[in-house]
Design a protein around this motif. Structure first.
Motif, PDB file in Angstrom:
ATOM      1  N   PHE A 283       0.836  -1.198   0.000  1.00  0.00           N
ATOM      2  CA  PHE A 283       0.000   0.000   0.000  1.00  0.00           C
ATOM      3  C   PHE A 283       0.879   1.259   0.000  1.00  0.00           C
ATOM      4  O   PHE A 283       1.926   1.286   0.656  1.00  0.00           O
ATOM      5  N   PRO A 284       0.475   2.310  -0.713  1.00  0.00           N
ATOM      6  CA  PRO A 284      -0.741   2.327  -1.535  1.00  0.00           C
ATOM      7  C   PRO A 284      -0.554   1.478  -2.786  1.00  0.00           C
ATOM      8  O   PRO A 284       0.497   1.512  -3.414  1.00  0.00           O
ATOM      9  N   LYS A 285      -1.566   0.729  -3.142  1.00  0.00           N
ATOM     10  CA  LYS A 285      -1.526  -0.097  -4.339  1.00  0.00           C
ATOM     11  C   LYS A 285      -2.019   0.716  -5.536  1.00  0.00           C
ATOM     12  O   LYS A 285      -2.678   1.758  -5.362  1.00  0.00           O
ATOM     13  N   PRO A 286      -1.706   0.291  -6.761  1.00  0.00           N
ATOM     14  CA  PRO A 286      -2.315   0.944  -7.923  1.00  0.00           C
ATOM     15  C   PRO A 286      -3.829   0.900  -7.781  1.00  0.00           C
ATOM     16  O   PRO A 286      -4.380  -0.134  -7.380  1.00  0.00           O
ATOM     17  N   ARG A 287      -4.495   1.986  -8.075  1.00  0.00           N
ATOM     18  CA  ARG A 287      -5.931   2.063  -7.832  1.00  0.00           C
ATOM     19  C   ARG A 287      -6.667   0.969  -8.590  1.00  0.00           C
ATOM     20  O   ARG A 287      -6.539   0.825  -9.810  1.00  0.00           O
ATOM     21  N   ASP A 288      -7.425   0.168  -7.847  1.00  0.00           N
ATOM     22  CA  ASP A 288      -8.177  -0.925  -8.455  1.00  0.00           C
ATOM     23  C   ASP A 288      -9.420  -0.417  -9.159  1.00  0.00           C
ATOM     24  O   ASP A 288     -10.048   0.567  -8.736  1.00  0.00           O
TER      25      ASP A 288
END
Length: 323
Positions: A283-288
């Motif tokens: 996190f932060p992950k690529p926006r799902d």
């Protein structure tokens, strides 16, 4: 070198020897978003039997898949499975018998096999086998008679080349947990099971996978140094026929996740293991998007158990086993 000195030296050598990196078996075909465990292969390595179940493991079924080149076929329900709570298939080294455990009644019309433990009632299990017939088909399941099926809590059979059957069970001498037993093949069937002396029976020991020549055995448990709730251990047989001290398998075989159902493969050093290890999320992950989230949650590495292949050849060589 005296035997006990040799054994100690080999045990210390294992600490510095790592198992090879793991390979997820058949992503999306064998290993899916469901629970897959208990891999067993035919002698040519091209037919795989395994168990698939729901997350609660209340609906277990044995499946079969065939390999062509590097690809596995879509699994089908094995001809002898699909009606009962069938699980944990294990082929004999010659590939002619497939052992498994089931709650199916001993005789048509009998009540389902049920047991109670710790106030919980659940399907019991006895050991059965199917025999390969001419043309490659499998015969009707046969119940394995004898004392090894006493108690109806028998799991994960594994068969040596001489016919000895290793399994885990909860029996009168198991203590509060599960232990590993061997039922030796005799001219008159199977002898009464004997518990393997692997140390304190206050430790849970499950899912034995025996080398066909009985030189070593792998199993799932926690000997006090497990990285997760259960890890894979290896124990070697001494020159006098006794089993040595369990050793936590090094390298990538074990993780902080659950590892169980180890099975010795058809090639030297090949080991199949069930694990619920997941893809690491940072996190932060690529926006799902809704689609990407759903795709990841329905993928093999969603926390379900999958089948992994490892290479422990270096571990075996460090103990003087080279084939």
């Amino acid at each position: 070198m005296r035997l006990n000195t040799f054994v100690l030296a080999m045990s210390l050598a294992l600490v510095a020897v790592s198992a090879g990196a793991g390979e997820l078996l058949g992503p999306g075909i064998i290993s899916t978003d469901q629970q897959e465990t208990s891999a067993t292969l035919t002698p040519d390595g091209n037919t795989l039997f395994f168990m698939r179940s729901d997350f609660a493991e209340k609906d277990d079924t044995i499946l079969v898949s065939h390999r062509s080149g590097s690809r596995w076929s879509a699994p089908e329900v094995a001809s002898f499975s699909g009606q009962w709570h069938d699980s944990e298939p294990a082929l004999s080294p010659d590939g002619k018998r497939l052992y498994f455990v089931s709650n199916r009644p001993l005789h048509p019309g009998d009540a389902l096999m049920m047991v109670e433990m710790g106030g919980q009632r659940f399907p019991g299990t006895n050991l059965w086998y199917a025999e390969q017939q001419p043309g490659g088909r499998w015969g009707e399941p046969v119940h394995v008679d004898g004392a090894l099926n006493d108690g109806a809590m028998l799991y994960n059979p594994s068969v040596a080349a001489n016919g000895n059957i290793y399994f885990s069970a909860h029996r009168d001498d198991s203590g509060k947990l599960y232990q590993i037993y061997v039922a030796r093949r005799t001219a008159n069937g199977y002898a009464a099971p004997q518990m393997l002396d692997l140390g304190d029976i206050g430790r849970n020991r499950m899912d034995p996978g025996v080398d066909p020549e009985e030189r070593f055995l792998v199993y799932a448990g926690n000997e006090g140094d497990s990285l997760g709730s259960a890890d894979i251990y290896i124990v070697f047989r001494d020159a006098d026929g006794k089993w040595g001290k369990p050793v936590h398998l090094p390298g990538e075989v074990n993780s902080a996740s659950l590892e169980n159902a180890p099975a010795v493969g058809r090639h030297f050093g090949e080991l199949y293991v069930s694990s619920n290890r997941q893809e690491e999320i940072r996190f932060p992950k690529p926006r799902d998007t809704a689609a990407s989230l759903q795709g990841r949650l329905q993928g093999p590495l969603n926390g379900s158990r999958n089948i992994w292949r490892f290479d422990i050849a270096d571990v075996l060589r460090a103990h003087g086993i080279d084939h």
